[in-house]
Motif scaffolding. Structure first.
Motif, PDB file in Angstrom:
ATOM      1  N   SER A  43     -28.398  20.721  43.919  1.00 63.71           N
ATOM      2  CA  SER A  43     -27.593  21.344  43.105  1.00 63.71           C
ATOM      3  C   SER A  43     -26.646  22.161  44.170  1.00 63.71           C
ATOM      4  O   SER A  43     -26.983  22.433  45.334  1.00 63.71           O
ATOM      5  CB  SER A  43     -27.924  22.228  41.975  1.00 63.71           C
ATOM      6  N   GLY A  44     -25.770  23.068  43.535  1.00 64.85           N
ATOM      7  CA  GLY A  44     -25.058  24.065  44.248  1.00 64.85           C
ATOM      8  C   GLY A  44     -24.456  23.620  45.554  1.00 64.85           C
ATOM      9  O   GLY A  44     -23.754  22.552  45.478  1.00 64.85           O
ATOM     10  N   PRO A  45     -24.577  24.311  46.652  1.00 66.82           N
ATOM     11  CA  PRO A  45     -23.860  24.027  47.973  1.00 66.82           C
ATOM     12  C   PRO A  45     -24.345  22.559  48.249  1.00 66.82           C
ATOM     13  O   PRO A  45     -23.115  21.798  49.031  1.00 66.82           O
ATOM     14  CB  PRO A  45     -24.130  25.131  48.998  1.00 66.82           C
ATOM     15  N   SER A  46     -25.414  22.111  48.350  1.00 70.93           N
ATOM     16  CA  SER A  46     -25.612  20.668  48.822  1.00 70.93           C
ATOM     17  C   SER A  46     -25.036  19.661  48.098  1.00 70.93           C
ATOM     18  O   SER A  46     -24.323  18.846  48.345  1.00 70.93           O
ATOM     19  CB  SER A  46     -27.144  20.615  48.508  1.00 70.93           C
ATOM     20  N   VAL A  74     -23.296  24.698  57.952  1.00 70.64           N
ATOM     21  CA  VAL A  74     -22.196  24.081  57.223  1.00 70.64           C
ATOM     22  C   VAL A  74     -22.230  22.781  57.295  1.00 70.64           C
ATOM     23  O   VAL A  74     -22.669  22.164  58.252  1.00 70.64           O
ATOM     24  CB  VAL A  74     -20.835  24.471  58.011  1.00 70.64           C
ATOM     25  N   GLY A  75     -22.350  22.007  56.012  1.00 73.12           N
ATOM     26  CA  GLY A  75     -22.567  20.549  55.991  1.00 73.12           C
ATOM     27  C   GLY A  75     -24.196  20.280  55.848  1.00 73.12           C
ATOM     28  O   GLY A  75     -24.383  19.082  55.528  1.00 73.12           O
ATOM     29  N   GLY A  76     -24.798  21.127  55.263  1.00 78.83           N
ATOM     30  CA  GLY A  76     -26.292  20.942  54.994  1.00 78.83           C
ATOM     31  C   GLY A  76     -26.168  20.050  53.659  1.00 78.83           C
ATOM     32  O   GLY A  76     -25.611  20.301  52.569  1.00 78.83           O
ATOM     33  N   GLY A  77     -27.416  19.463  53.538  1.00 81.58           N
ATOM     34  CA  GLY A  77     -27.307  18.633  52.410  1.00 81.58           C
ATOM     35  C   GLY A  77     -27.053  17.024  52.538  1.00 81.58           C
ATOM     36  O   GLY A  77     -27.343  16.244  51.850  1.00 81.58           O
ATOM     37  N   GLY A  79     -13.813  20.701  54.185  1.00 76.90           N
ATOM     38  CA  GLY A  79     -14.368  20.891  52.842  1.00 76.90           C
ATOM     39  C   GLY A  79     -15.848  20.963  52.619  1.00 76.90           C
ATOM     40  O   GLY A  79     -16.406  21.282  51.581  1.00 76.90           O
ATOM     41  N   TYR A  80     -16.588  21.141  53.999  1.00 74.71           N
ATOM     42  CA  TYR A  80     -17.951  21.123  53.566  1.00 74.71           C
ATOM     43  C   TYR A  80     -18.357  22.758  53.668  1.00 74.71           C
ATOM     44  O   TYR A  80     -17.711  23.491  54.292  1.00 74.71           O
ATOM     45  CB  TYR A  80     -18.741  20.513  54.798  1.00 74.71           C
ATOM     46  N   VAL A  81     -19.462  23.026  53.181  1.00 78.03           N
ATOM     47  CA  VAL A  81     -19.875  24.430  53.051  1.00 78.03           C
ATOM     48  C   VAL A  81     -21.094  24.568  53.490  1.00 78.03           C
ATOM     49  O   VAL A  81     -21.895  23.549  53.658  1.00 78.03           O
ATOM     50  CB  VAL A  81     -19.929  24.862  51.485  1.00 78.03           C
ATOM     51  N   GLU A  82     -21.773  25.942  53.663  1.00 75.28           N
ATOM     52  CA  GLU A  82     -23.141  26.148  54.279  1.00 75.28           C
ATOM     53  C   GLU A  82     -24.076  25.760  53.266  1.00 75.28           C
ATOM     54  O   GLU A  82     -24.002  26.298  52.021  1.00 75.28           O
ATOM     55  CB  GLU A  82     -23.274  27.653  54.401  1.00 75.28           C
ATOM     56  N   SER A  83     -25.238  25.204  53.563  1.00 70.39           N
ATOM     57  CA  SER A  83     -26.310  24.737  52.617  1.00 70.39           C
ATOM     58  C   SER A  83     -27.539  24.224  53.476  1.00 70.39           C
ATOM     59  O   SER A  83     -27.471  24.769  54.704  1.00 70.39           O
ATOM     60  CB  SER A  83     -26.103  23.520  52.011  1.00 70.39           C
ATOM     61  N   GLY A  84     -28.670  24.117  52.868  1.00 72.51           N
ATOM     62  CA  GLY A  84     -29.883  24.009  53.503  1.00 72.51           C
ATOM     63  C   GLY A  84     -29.899  22.963  54.487  1.00 72.51           C
ATOM     64  O   GLY A  84     -29.524  21.771  54.101  1.00 72.51           O
TER      65      GLY A  84
END
Length: 540
Positions: free
Chosen positions: A334-337, A389-392, A373-378
């Motif tokens: 969910s979320g940023p991933s 950035v690009g986590g997931g 278009g990628y965001v910061e995630s785990g």
């Protein structure tokens, strides 16, 4: 004669050891003085002059030079050689009573200091103004040539060396330099090229639409340069012309499109390719210089060329993409991933892998940064949770890996996570990292592969379409060699992500591939994976 001889003898005797009468050194009168007195007078005057600024004129420019700073000093031996001794010729001795002889002091020169001084004086050079034609908006303007002036360095060196002590002002020689382009060539270019070029717009007639090149746009793309023979050569910036015309004529082009596939239910069908019809700008702009000076016609027909797609309809139909041969679904994000997984799924959806080709996830997607278009995630960094950035993306990689796994594709390189993630099948998952860790598989079948990838808010599904030739079975091994997690304490903050930890273990996965028609086993491959324990992370 006897009286004359006695007079010569008396004068010779009286002037012995004295400077010849009438001698001046740089305007300093030392005629008839004893040499020691003359030396003192010269040293006093010239040693002072060598430190005083001298004004130099180069054409209409003035500058100052300090002789000593220019590397000049008096060469006393050379100066006395120039002064000379008492003349023997009686006529010369007689006329010395009524005349003067000016002597320039000899100089010693420090070459490096003199070179630096001449370089400084050369900064006052005035380069010639080259003749040409420029545009003020759409109005051509003639630029008439103007001669330049540069310091004659060798001659200036001689003047400074010989005349530095003469007075407060020195004229240094200069050389006039001429422009390459003549005034006649400027007038001719203005009249025969520049003015006709911008007298009216030029129309480019395309298929179903026209483009207009306005006079100001022509002026912005037209420049003139010396041709080395006194004239000017026009030059057209085709990139600027294309930039002006392309938006107007874009609608008249047909962009090529590769054949692709449309999936629905249990079948895949070919979506025909589109042959492109695009503008050949090189041919379209051929003859433009002649057109711009033409007295009548101001129009040009746009030249098009067909562009074949990389994958034609016929080739796509031969690829045998008709049914699903391998699929896999993962969830729990969910979320940023989810943002990153949906972004990469959209990018990969529709990819075609021809027989024998290797698909690389990193190569296909390219950089996966904020600009894409990628965001910061785990992510997992050095064995513990972190963010980037690009986590997931690894969840998508695992999903794609399993779809290729069950389609019977050849593993061309993948890397498991360093520790086990429960939502993935053990020993049958993959991680990726932009530019470092990749996921690859090779299409080892005689048929093409079409990749369908879809993601929603909580699940991602990857399905490979082709012609089914094999059945794949996965056998998961037991978990052995358990290892306990370590405890890590980190400072509170963004860099610390708390974790309860989990034990590590070793397990395996065996892939069994059988012929889909006969059921005969083709291969059996076991891969053993060691997972590290997930550390217990405390943030304090």
């Amino acid at each position: 004669m006897a009286a004359g001889g006695l007079a010569f003898a008396a004068d010779w005797s009286l002037s012995s050891g004295h400077v010849p009468r009438g001698v001046q050194v740089a305007g300093i009168d030392i005629g008839g003085m004893e040499r020691s007195d003359a030396q003192s007078r010269l040293e006093s005057a010239l040693n002072q002059r060598v430190t005083q600024p001298v004004t130099v004129r180069i054409g209409d420019v003035q500058a100052t030079v300090v002789p000593r700073d220019a590397g000049l000093s008096v060469d006393w031996d050379g100066t006395w050689d120039r002064i000379g001794s008492q003349p023997v010729n009686p006529v010369t001795r007689l006329t010395s009573f009524f005349s003067t002889r000016n002597v320039e002091p000899a100089a010693t020169i420090d070459d490096s200091a003199m070179t630096a001084q001449l370089a400084a004086l050369s900064s006052h050079d005035r380069q010639p103004v080259e003749g040409g034609v420029v545009f003020d908006g759409a109005r051509p303007v003639a630029v008439q040539p103007v001669p330049g002036r540069v310091l004659d360095v060798p001659a200036a060196r001689t003047v400074l060396a010989e005349h530095w002590a003469d007075g407060p002002t020195l004229e240094l020689p200069a050389v006039e330099t001429q422009a390459q382009v003549t005034s006649a060539a400027v007038d001719r270019t203005l009249r025969e090229v520049a003015q006709p070029a911008v007298r009216a717009a030029v129309t480019f007639t395309g298929k179903g639409g026209n483009g207009t090149l306005e006079p100001a746009q022509i002026a912005g793309a037209l420049t003139f340069a010396p041709n080395g023979q006194g004239g000017l050569t026009p030059s057209y910036d085709n990139e600027a012309i294309i930039a002006a015309l392309e938006p107007q004529l874009k609608s008249t082009e047909i962009e090529p499109k590769d054949a692709t596939f449309e999936v629905g239910g249990s079948r895949a069908t070919v979506v025909p390719a589109v042959v492109g019809d695009t503008i050949n700008w090189d041919k379209t702009l051929e003859g433009l210089p002649a057109l711009l000076v033409s007295p009548s016609d101001r129009s040009k027909v746009v030249v098009y060329e067909q562009v074949k797609p990389k994958l034609s309809t016929e080739d796509a139909e031969k690829m045998g993409v008709v049914q699903s041969v391998g699929s896999f679904t993962t969830g729990g994000f969910s979320g940023p991933s989810g943002v990153n997984i949906r972004t990469v799924a959209e990018k990969v959806n529709g990819a075609v892998v021809k027989p024998g080709e290797t698909f690389s996830l990193n190569d296909f997607t390219g950089p996966r940064g904020a600009e894409q278009g990628y965001v910061e995630s785990g992510i997992i960094n050095q064995g513990r949770p972190s963010t980037a950035v690009g986590g997931g993306i690894s969840q998508f990689a695992t999903t794609l890996y399993n779809a290729a796994y069950f389609a019977g594709m050849e593993d061309a390189g993948h890397t498991e996570h360093s520790y086990y993630i429960s939502r993935y099948p053990a020993a049958r998952e993959a991680t990726v990292f932009d530019g470092a860790i990749d996921l690859k598989f090779r299409n080892n079948t005689p048929y093409g592969i079409f990749i369908e990838a879809n993601a929603n808010s909580s699940e991602v599904t990857v399905r490979l379409w082709s012609t089914k030739t094999v059945e794949v079975e996965s056998i998961t091994g037991e978990r052995t060699k358990p290892t306990d997690p370590k405890e890590i304490t980190l400072p509170k903050g963004k860099e610390c992500i708390a974790s309860e930890g989990a034990p590590g273990f070793t397990t395996s996965d065996t892939r069994v591939i059988r012929d889909s028609k006969t059921g005969k086993e083709i291969s059996r491959t076991t891969r053993t994976v060691k997972y590290d324990p997930i550390p217990v992370v405390k943030c304090e």
